[in-house]
Design a protein around this motif. Sequence first.
Motif, PDB file in Angstrom:
ATOM      1  N   GLY A   1       0.813  -1.203   0.000  1.00  0.00           N
ATOM      2  CA  GLY A   1       0.000   0.000   0.000  1.00  0.00           C
ATOM      3  C   GLY A   1       0.845   1.252   0.000  1.00  0.00           C
ATOM      4  O   GLY A   1       2.081   1.202  -0.104  1.00  0.00           O
ATOM      5  N   GLU A   2       0.165   2.373   0.105  1.00  0.00           N
ATOM      6  CA  GLU A   2       0.825   3.670   0.044  1.00  0.00           C
ATOM      7  C   GLU A   2       0.567   4.464   1.314  1.00  0.00           C
ATOM      8  O   GLU A   2      -0.471   4.335   1.952  1.00  0.00           O
ATOM      9  CB  GLU A   2       0.322   4.466  -1.168  1.00  0.00           C
ATOM     10  N   LEU A   3       1.543   5.287   1.645  1.00  0.00           N
ATOM     11  CA  LEU A   3       1.403   6.198   2.775  1.00  0.00           C
ATOM     12  C   LEU A   3       0.785   7.510   2.313  1.00  0.00           C
ATOM     13  O   LEU A   3       1.032   7.945   1.191  1.00  0.00           O
ATOM     14  CB  LEU A   3       2.779   6.519   3.358  1.00  0.00           C
ATOM     15  N   PRO A   4       0.022   8.167   3.181  1.00  0.00           N
ATOM     16  CA  PRO A   4      -0.270   9.589   2.894  1.00  0.00           C
ATOM     17  C   PRO A   4       1.053  10.357   2.915  1.00  0.00           C
ATOM     18  O   PRO A   4       2.005   9.970   3.601  1.00  0.00           O
ATOM     19  CB  PRO A   4      -1.173  10.007   4.066  1.00  0.00           C
ATOM     20  N   SER A   5       1.133  11.431   2.168  1.00  0.00           N
ATOM     21  CA  SER A   5       2.362  12.218   2.166  1.00  0.00           C
ATOM     22  C   SER A   5       2.684  12.686   3.575  1.00  0.00           C
ATOM     23  O   SER A   5       1.805  13.135   4.313  1.00  0.00           O
ATOM     24  CB  SER A   5       2.215  13.432   1.242  1.00  0.00           C
ATOM     25  N   GLU A   6       3.947  12.546   3.963  1.00  0.00           N
ATOM     26  CA  GLU A   6       4.389  13.003   5.276  1.00  0.00           C
ATOM     27  C   GLU A   6       5.724  13.706   5.153  1.00  0.00           C
ATOM     28  O   GLU A   6       6.380  13.636   4.111  1.00  0.00           O
ATOM     29  CB  GLU A   6       4.460  11.845   6.264  1.00  0.00           C
ATOM     30  N   GLY A   7       6.130  14.384   6.208  1.00  0.00           N
ATOM     31  CA  GLY A   7       7.310  15.234   6.152  1.00  0.00           C
ATOM     32  C   GLY A   7       8.594  14.476   5.891  1.00  0.00           C
ATOM     33  O   GLY A   7       8.754  13.321   6.307  1.00  0.00           O
ATOM     34  N   LEU A   8       9.520  15.142   5.187  1.00  0.00           N
ATOM     35  CA  LEU A   8      10.837  14.587   4.899  1.00  0.00           C
ATOM     36  C   LEU A   8      11.907  15.521   5.456  1.00  0.00           C
ATOM     37  O   LEU A   8      11.737  16.742   5.458  1.00  0.00           O
ATOM     38  CB  LEU A   8      11.039  14.432   3.384  1.00  0.00           C
ATOM     39  N   VAL A   9      13.008  14.930   5.896  1.00  0.00           N
ATOM     40  CA  VAL A   9      14.118  15.726   6.432  1.00  0.00           C
ATOM     41  C   VAL A   9      15.383  15.426   5.632  1.00  0.00           C
ATOM     42  O   VAL A   9      15.463  14.440   4.887  1.00  0.00           O
ATOM     43  CB  VAL A   9      14.357  15.418   7.927  1.00  0.00           C
ATOM     44  N   LEU A  10      16.385  16.272   5.793  1.00  0.00           N
ATOM     45  CA  LEU A  10      17.691  16.044   5.178  1.00  0.00           C
ATOM     46  C   LEU A  10      18.235  14.701   5.637  1.00  0.00           C
ATOM     47  O   LEU A  10      18.234  14.377   6.819  1.00  0.00           O
ATOM     48  CB  LEU A  10      18.643  17.157   5.604  1.00  0.00           C
ATOM     49  N   GLY A  11      18.702  13.886   4.680  1.00  0.00           N
ATOM     50  CA  GLY A  11      19.274  12.586   5.000  1.00  0.00           C
ATOM     51  C   GLY A  11      18.279  11.449   5.052  1.00  0.00           C
ATOM     52  O   GLY A  11      18.665  10.287   5.271  1.00  0.00           O
ATOM     53  N   ALA A  12      16.972  11.736   4.864  1.00  0.00           N
ATOM     54  CA  ALA A  12      15.971  10.672   4.886  1.00  0.00           C
ATOM     55  C   ALA A  12      16.245   9.654   3.791  1.00  0.00           C
ATOM     56  O   ALA A  12      16.543  10.014   2.653  1.00  0.00           O
ATOM     57  CB  ALA A  12      14.572  11.266   4.721  1.00  0.00           C
ATOM     58  N   ILE A  13      16.160   8.356   4.138  1.00  0.00           N
ATOM     59  CA  ILE A  13      16.366   7.271   3.165  1.00  0.00           C
ATOM     60  C   ILE A  13      14.990   6.770   2.743  1.00  0.00           C
ATOM     61  O   ILE A  13      14.360   5.956   3.423  1.00  0.00           O
ATOM     62  CB  ILE A  13      17.195   6.120   3.769  1.00  0.00           C
ATOM     63  N   GLN A  14      14.524   7.265   1.641  1.00  0.00           N
ATOM     64  CA  GLN A  14      13.219   6.875   1.115  1.00  0.00           C
ATOM     65  C   GLN A  14      13.402   5.688   0.177  1.00  0.00           C
ATOM     66  O   GLN A  14      14.405   5.593  -0.548  1.00  0.00           O
ATOM     67  CB  GLN A  14      12.588   8.043   0.365  1.00  0.00           C
ATOM     68  N   VAL A  15      12.436   4.785   0.199  1.00  0.00           N
ATOM     69  CA  VAL A  15      12.532   3.579  -0.630  1.00  0.00           C
ATOM     70  C   VAL A  15      11.334   3.531  -1.579  1.00  0.00           C
ATOM     71  O   VAL A  15      10.224   3.195  -1.169  1.00  0.00           O
ATOM     72  CB  VAL A  15      12.590   2.303   0.231  1.00  0.00           C
ATOM     73  N   PRO A  16      11.533   3.881  -2.858  1.00  0.00           N
ATOM     74  CA  PRO A  16      10.445   3.804  -3.842  1.00  0.00           C
ATOM     75  C   PRO A  16      10.063   2.353  -4.141  1.00  0.00           C
ATOM     76  O   PRO A  16      10.598   1.401  -3.555  1.00  0.00           O
ATOM     77  CB  PRO A  16      11.042   4.494  -5.080  1.00  0.00           C
ATOM     78  N   ALA A  17       9.155   2.194  -5.098  1.00  0.00           N
ATOM     79  CA  ALA A  17       8.604   0.872  -5.392  1.00  0.00           C
ATOM     80  C   ALA A  17       9.644  -0.121  -5.877  1.00  0.00           C
ATOM     81  O   ALA A  17       9.478  -1.337  -5.710  1.00  0.00           O
ATOM     82  CB  ALA A  17       7.488   1.017  -6.431  1.00  0.00           C
ATOM     83  N   ASP A  18      10.747   0.350  -6.493  1.00  0.00           N
ATOM     84  CA  ASP A  18      11.761  -0.587  -6.984  1.00  0.00           C
ATOM     85  C   ASP A  18      12.687  -1.098  -5.881  1.00  0.00           C
ATOM     86  O   ASP A  18      13.550  -1.934  -6.126  1.00  0.00           O
ATOM     87  CB  ASP A  18      12.596   0.053  -8.105  1.00  0.00           C
ATOM     88  N   GLY A  19      12.525  -0.611  -4.641  1.00  0.00           N
ATOM     89  CA  GLY A  19      13.314  -1.101  -3.524  1.00  0.00           C
ATOM     90  C   GLY A  19      14.700  -0.519  -3.406  1.00  0.00           C
ATOM     91  O   GLY A  19      15.444  -0.876  -2.487  1.00  0.00           O
ATOM     92  N   GLN A  20      15.077   0.385  -4.314  1.00  0.00           N
ATOM     93  CA  GLN A  20      16.406   0.994  -4.284  1.00  0.00           C
ATOM     94  C   GLN A  20      16.378   2.263  -3.435  1.00  0.00           C
ATOM     95  O   GLN A  20      15.594   3.161  -3.693  1.00  0.00           O
ATOM     96  CB  GLN A  20      16.869   1.328  -5.704  1.00  0.00           C
TER      97      GLN A  20
END
Length: 287
Positions: A223-242
């Motif tokens: 599933g998907e998250l509602p948009s939430e805050g991001l900070v410098l250095g955040a490690i986000q993981v898109p659908a491709d897992g990278q």
Amino acid sequence: MRALEIIRAGVRTTVQDLGRPGYAHLGVSRSGALDAGALRRANRLAGNPPGAAGLEITLGGLRARATGALTLALTGAPCPITVGRRPADPELPLAVPAGAVIEIGHATAGLRAYLAVGGGIAVPPVLGSRSTDTLSGLGPAPVRDGDVLPVGPVTAPPPGVDVAPHPPPPAALCLRVWFGPRDDWFTAAARHTLLSAEYRVSPQTDRVGARLTGPALDRAVDGELPSEGLVLGAIQVPADGQPLVFLADHPTTGGYPVIGVVDPSDVDRLGQARPGTPVRFSPAAAR
């Protein structure tokens, strides 16, 4: 008017200071120098306050003329520099006579060099900062051939002595990471992979974020998250897992889960990493 006349801007040169904090609620990221420590060092050497605006020069290649006598300092990625066709030293204050041409060669390591001018680059500020934000378009446009960049009044002389050692950017990185806020959206195996696998910086990397390539990080929650805050250095993981590590011009919100956040003191080093640089992660609490 004292100014820098840009003869050749290089691959990607922007004006940067320490950014415009405090506007995330308006959708405006902090922006600012990707290697903030290198900019602070350049400003100290040039006799400026830490937050004065300088030039962030990607891979070197800049050529400029001083319209008046200036003090310069070059830090960050090691680059050869000449003043009036004579070799000069990075990491030291440089006296530049009026009319002299400054030429910065290609970086021999790292990615971004920082050029400070005594008095600072005095382009008009936007929301209290002179930084170019490449995502929102705030601040001055990227530097182009033919630009004339005004220089502000000198407020202090350069330091008499500066002996702090500054090694070149490392060939490989180990970045400390704090797990959360959405590490529970990933399998235990994915969390183990993040701390044990080697990733590499992708060519699809810019001031917004450093994309990494390596083993995919598997989700435990679909599933998907509602948009939430991001900070410098955040490690986000898109659908491709990278994983994607956000840098200075990152968006302020996002919908992909964030498995962890790189320790702020390590983000500068990632800003100097060229494509292909190996990257590993270690738990921040373990050091």
